[in-house]
Design an enzyme around this catalytic site. Structure first.
Site, PDB file in Angstrom:
ATOM      1  N   LYS A  15      19.623 -44.198-134.841  1.00  0.00           N
ATOM      2  CA  LYS A  15      19.775 -43.285-133.790  1.00  0.00           C
ATOM      3  C   LYS A  15      20.259 -41.999-134.051  1.00  0.00           C
ATOM      4  O   LYS A  15      19.802 -41.011-134.111  1.00  0.00           O
ATOM      5  CB  LYS A  15      20.521 -43.844-132.381  1.00  0.00           C
ATOM      6  CG  LYS A  15      19.999 -45.088-131.961  1.00  0.00           C
ATOM      7  CD  LYS A  15      20.619 -45.512-130.652  1.00  0.00           C
ATOM      8  CE  LYS A  15      22.215 -45.827-131.130  1.00  0.00           C
ATOM      9  NZ  LYS A  15      22.417 -47.082-131.586  1.00  0.00           N
TER      10      LYS A  15
ATOM     11  N   ARG B 203      23.528 -46.667-121.615  1.00  0.00           N
ATOM     12  CA  ARG B 203      23.827 -47.846-122.128  1.00  0.00           C
ATOM     13  C   ARG B 203      23.855 -49.152-121.235  1.00  0.00           C
ATOM     14  O   ARG B 203      24.142 -50.082-121.554  1.00  0.00           O
ATOM     15  CB  ARG B 203      25.112 -48.104-123.044  1.00  0.00           C
ATOM     16  CG  ARG B 203      24.917 -47.696-124.496  1.00  0.00           C
ATOM     17  CD  ARG B 203      26.295 -47.756-125.079  1.00  0.00           C
ATOM     18  NE  ARG B 203      26.481 -48.346-126.489  1.00  0.00           N
ATOM     19  CZ  ARG B 203      26.423 -47.473-127.727  1.00  0.00           C
ATOM     20  NH1 ARG B 203      26.112 -46.105-127.578  1.00  0.00           N
ATOM     21  NH2 ARG B 203      26.228 -48.191-128.691  1.00  0.00           N
TER      22      ARG B 203
ATOM     23  N   ARG C 209      27.283 -49.311-144.664  1.00  0.00           N
ATOM     24  CA  ARG C 209      27.792 -47.985-143.890  1.00  0.00           C
ATOM     25  C   ARG C 209      29.613 -48.091-143.996  1.00  0.00           C
ATOM     26  O   ARG C 209      30.256 -47.139-144.404  1.00  0.00           O
ATOM     27  CB  ARG C 209      27.079 -47.500-142.645  1.00  0.00           C
ATOM     28  CG  ARG C 209      27.777 -46.029-142.475  1.00  0.00           C
ATOM     29  CD  ARG C 209      27.333 -45.778-141.074  1.00  0.00           C
ATOM     30  NE  ARG C 209      27.667 -46.643-140.083  1.00  0.00           N
ATOM     31  CZ  ARG C 209      27.663 -46.434-138.846  1.00  0.00           C
ATOM     32  NH1 ARG C 209      26.504 -45.604-138.378  1.00  0.00           N
ATOM     33  NH2 ARG C 209      27.619 -47.349-137.711  1.00  0.00           N
TER      34      ARG C 209
ATOM     35  N   ARG D 264      34.836 -46.251-139.962  1.00  0.00           N
ATOM     36  CA  ARG D 264      34.301 -46.466-138.866  1.00  0.00           C
ATOM     37  C   ARG D 264      35.002 -47.861-138.414  1.00  0.00           C
ATOM     38  O   ARG D 264      34.544 -48.819-139.039  1.00  0.00           O
ATOM     39  CB  ARG D 264      33.030 -46.500-138.032  1.00  0.00           C
ATOM     40  CG  ARG D 264      32.528 -45.155-137.674  1.00  0.00           C
ATOM     41  CD  ARG D 264      31.332 -45.112-137.310  1.00  0.00           C
ATOM     42  NE  ARG D 264      30.816 -45.964-136.124  1.00  0.00           N
ATOM     43  CZ  ARG D 264      29.878 -46.094-135.265  1.00  0.00           C
ATOM     44  NH1 ARG D 264      28.920 -44.962-135.701  1.00  0.00           N
ATOM     45  NH2 ARG D 264      29.503 -46.853-134.689  1.00  0.00           N
TER      46      ARG D 264
ATOM     47  N   ARG E 148      28.967 -55.993-131.138  1.00  0.00           N
ATOM     48  CA  ARG E 148      28.319 -54.722-130.866  1.00  0.00           C
ATOM     49  C   ARG E 148      26.824 -55.235-130.467  1.00  0.00           C
ATOM     50  O   ARG E 148      26.226 -54.754-129.664  1.00  0.00           O
ATOM     51  CB  ARG E 148      28.454 -53.757-131.823  1.00  0.00           C
ATOM     52  CG  ARG E 148      29.872 -53.165-131.666  1.00  0.00           C
ATOM     53  CD  ARG E 148      30.108 -52.250-133.144  1.00  0.00           C
ATOM     54  NE  ARG E 148      29.140 -51.230-133.395  1.00  0.00           N
ATOM     55  CZ  ARG E 148      29.004 -50.625-134.464  1.00  0.00           C
ATOM     56  NH1 ARG E 148      29.590 -51.290-135.626  1.00  0.00           N
ATOM     57  NH2 ARG E 148      28.165 -49.601-134.667  1.00  0.00           N
TER      58      ARG E 148
HETATM   59  P1  AP5 Z   1      22.756 -44.682-137.790  1.00  0.00           P
HETATM   60  O1  AP5 Z   1      21.689 -43.762-137.912  1.00  0.00           O
HETATM   61  O2  AP5 Z   1      24.182 -44.306-137.790  1.00  0.00           O
HETATM   62  O3  AP5 Z   1      22.476 -45.756-136.780  1.00  0.00           O
HETATM   63  P2  AP5 Z   1      22.866 -45.813-135.392  1.00  0.00           P
HETATM   64  O4  AP5 Z   1      21.878 -46.378-134.429  1.00  0.00           O
HETATM   65  O5  AP5 Z   1      23.490 -44.367-134.837  1.00  0.00           O
HETATM   66  O6  AP5 Z   1      24.322 -46.730-135.369  1.00  0.00           O
HETATM   67  P3  AP5 Z   1      25.628 -46.614-134.671  1.00  0.00           P
HETATM   68  O7  AP5 Z   1      26.475 -47.519-135.391  1.00  0.00           O
HETATM   69  O8  AP5 Z   1      26.051 -45.339-134.407  1.00  0.00           O
HETATM   70  O9  AP5 Z   1      25.199 -47.403-133.267  1.00  0.00           O
HETATM   71  P4  AP5 Z   1      26.210 -47.730-132.106  1.00  0.00           P
HETATM   72  O10 AP5 Z   1      25.406 -47.659-131.104  1.00  0.00           O
HETATM   73  O11 AP5 Z   1      27.067 -48.918-132.468  1.00  0.00           O
HETATM   74  O12 AP5 Z   1      27.438 -46.580-132.088  1.00  0.00           O
HETATM   75  P5  AP5 Z   1      27.490 -45.352-131.054  1.00  0.00           P
HETATM   76  O13 AP5 Z   1      28.617 -44.220-131.862  1.00  0.00           O
HETATM   77  O14 AP5 Z   1      26.712 -44.935-130.318  1.00  0.00           O
HETATM   78  O15 AP5 Z   1      22.590 -45.893-138.974  1.00  0.00           O
HETATM   79  C1  AP5 Z   1      23.284 -46.691-139.369  1.00  0.00           C
HETATM   80  C2  AP5 Z   1      23.318 -46.954-141.243  1.00  0.00           C
HETATM   81  O16 AP5 Z   1      22.016 -47.372-141.592  1.00  0.00           O
HETATM   82  C3  AP5 Z   1      23.601 -45.402-141.819  1.00  0.00           C
HETATM   83  O17 AP5 Z   1      24.499 -45.849-142.899  1.00  0.00           O
HETATM   84  C4  AP5 Z   1      22.387 -44.949-141.978  1.00  0.00           C
HETATM   85  O18 AP5 Z   1      22.374 -44.124-143.253  1.00  0.00           O
HETATM   86  C5  AP5 Z   1      21.595 -46.112-142.376  1.00  0.00           C
HETATM   87  N1  AP5 Z   1      20.163 -46.147-142.073  1.00  0.00           N
HETATM   88  C6  AP5 Z   1      19.359 -45.609-140.900  1.00  0.00           C
HETATM   89  N2  AP5 Z   1      18.245 -45.633-141.091  1.00  0.00           N
HETATM   90  C7  AP5 Z   1      17.852 -46.452-142.143  1.00  0.00           C
HETATM   91  C8  AP5 Z   1      16.819 -46.808-142.782  1.00  0.00           C
HETATM   92  N3  AP5 Z   1      15.297 -46.593-141.941  1.00  0.00           N
HETATM   93  N4  AP5 Z   1      16.757 -47.719-143.765  1.00  0.00           N
HETATM   94  C9  AP5 Z   1      17.917 -47.889-144.250  1.00  0.00           C
HETATM   95  N5  AP5 Z   1      19.221 -47.335-143.853  1.00  0.00           N
HETATM   96  C10 AP5 Z   1      19.027 -46.834-142.603  1.00  0.00           C
HETATM   97  O19 AP5 Z   1      28.801 -46.146-130.101  1.00  0.00           O
HETATM   98  C11 AP5 Z   1      29.922 -46.739-130.716  1.00  0.00           C
HETATM   99  C12 AP5 Z   1      31.086 -47.365-129.601  1.00  0.00           C
HETATM  100  O20 AP5 Z   1      31.288 -46.298-128.845  1.00  0.00           O
HETATM  101  C13 AP5 Z   1      30.281 -48.233-128.883  1.00  0.00           C
HETATM  102  O21 AP5 Z   1      30.594 -49.462-129.288  1.00  0.00           O
HETATM  103  C14 AP5 Z   1      30.968 -48.278-127.337  1.00  0.00           C
HETATM  104  O22 AP5 Z   1      32.296 -48.909-127.731  1.00  0.00           O
HETATM  105  C15 AP5 Z   1      31.077 -46.707-127.429  1.00  0.00           C
HETATM  106  N6  AP5 Z   1      30.235 -45.871-126.560  1.00  0.00           N
HETATM  107  C16 AP5 Z   1      29.195 -45.035-127.123  1.00  0.00           C
HETATM  108  N7  AP5 Z   1      28.645 -44.680-126.198  1.00  0.00           N
HETATM  109  C17 AP5 Z   1      28.558 -45.164-124.978  1.00  0.00           C
HETATM  110  C18 AP5 Z   1      28.156 -45.617-123.597  1.00  0.00           C
HETATM  111  N8  AP5 Z   1      27.029 -44.643-123.358  1.00  0.00           N
HETATM  112  N9  AP5 Z   1      28.696 -46.222-122.920  1.00  0.00           N
HETATM  113  C19 AP5 Z   1      29.854 -46.965-123.234  1.00  0.00           C
HETATM  114  N10 AP5 Z   1      30.531 -47.031-124.307  1.00  0.00           N
HETATM  115  C20 AP5 Z   1      29.795 -46.092-125.224  1.00  0.00           C
HETATM  116 MG    MG Z   2      25.162 -43.505-134.262  1.00  0.00          MG
END
Ligand code: AP5
Ligand code: MG
Length: 192
Positions: A14, A89, A128, A134, A146
């Protein structure tokens, strides 16, 4: 205005893809995870609260998250649209987002759900972890939590947008460029 929900499990790409989409379509990237991490880094009360959930792979409560989202949308009245990354979410968050946008005479244009195999998600997040700093990437149990929380609490949000005829499932496997061109095609089809 064009507003995109970029949806998908942890590690689906994402954040990576949102960075590319904002450039092409001149949109504002709004990631609730990034906002929580900034607050954590700056030691705010919100950051401390969010950390207590994030570090265990749990969702931050809806009331807190929705207030943050409203504040962030209101900070950027000038933008041509938003990419929502990591929000909504839960069903209450999805309903709230519709209301927030309706109050500003706009709406979600498209919800794009990245589909990636679980094994690949675990691989991406573990690799990552080495450089991201993180806490939620460092522990395989938290990564699994997660993914489980996504499957249980977040995946149903797809139905919310499918019922509105706004969802598309996009193959998130393959190279980053492969995924980007799939997303571009989806969005280009909405714009014309
Ligand atoms: P990346 O692009 O970072 O993937 P992502 O989908 O953004 O993954 P996240 O880890 O950020 O998702 P998340 O939903 O757990 O975290 P968030 O910050 O939203 O890619 C991941 C890795 O893969 C990178 O190293 C990238 O380079 C690599 N990659 C990408 N594409 C690739 C490809 N095609 N091939 C190979 N490698 C690739 O949330 C974190 C926490 O915050 C949650 O757990 C929760 O506690 C809280 N939170 C956030 N939003 C909310 C909400 N709306 N409600 C409640 N809690 C929330
Ligand atoms: Mg992300």
């Amino acid at each position: 205005m064009i507003n995109i929900v970029l949806f998908g499990p942890p590690g689906a790409g994402k954040g990576t893809q949102a960075a590319r989409l904002v450039k092409r379509y001149n949109l504002f990237h709004l990631s609730t995870g990034d906002i929580f991490r900034d607050n954590k880094k700056n030691g705010t009360e919100l950051g401390k609260l969010a950390q207590s959930f994030m570090d265990h792979g749990k969702l931050v409560p809806d009331d807190v998250t929705i207030q943050i989202l409203i504040a962030e949308v209101d900070k950027h009245p000038e933008v041509e649209g938003f990419i929502f990354d990591g929000f909504p979410r839960t069903s209450p968050q999805a309903k709230a987002l519709d209301e927030i946008l309706a109050g500003r005479n706009t709406s979600i244009s498209k919800m794009l759900a990245l589909n990636v195999e679980e094994e690949e998600l675990r691989k991406r997040l573990a690799s990552r972890a080495i450089e991201s700093g993180r806490a939620d990437d460092a522990n395989p149990e938290v990564i699994q939590k997660r993914i489980d929380v996504y499957n249980l609490e977040t995946a149903p949000v797809l139905d919310f947008y499918t019922e509105q005829g706004k969802s598309s499932i996009v193959n998130g496997m393959g190279t980053m460029d492969d995924v980007t061109s799939r997303l571009f095609s989806e969005i280009d089809a909405v714009i014309v």
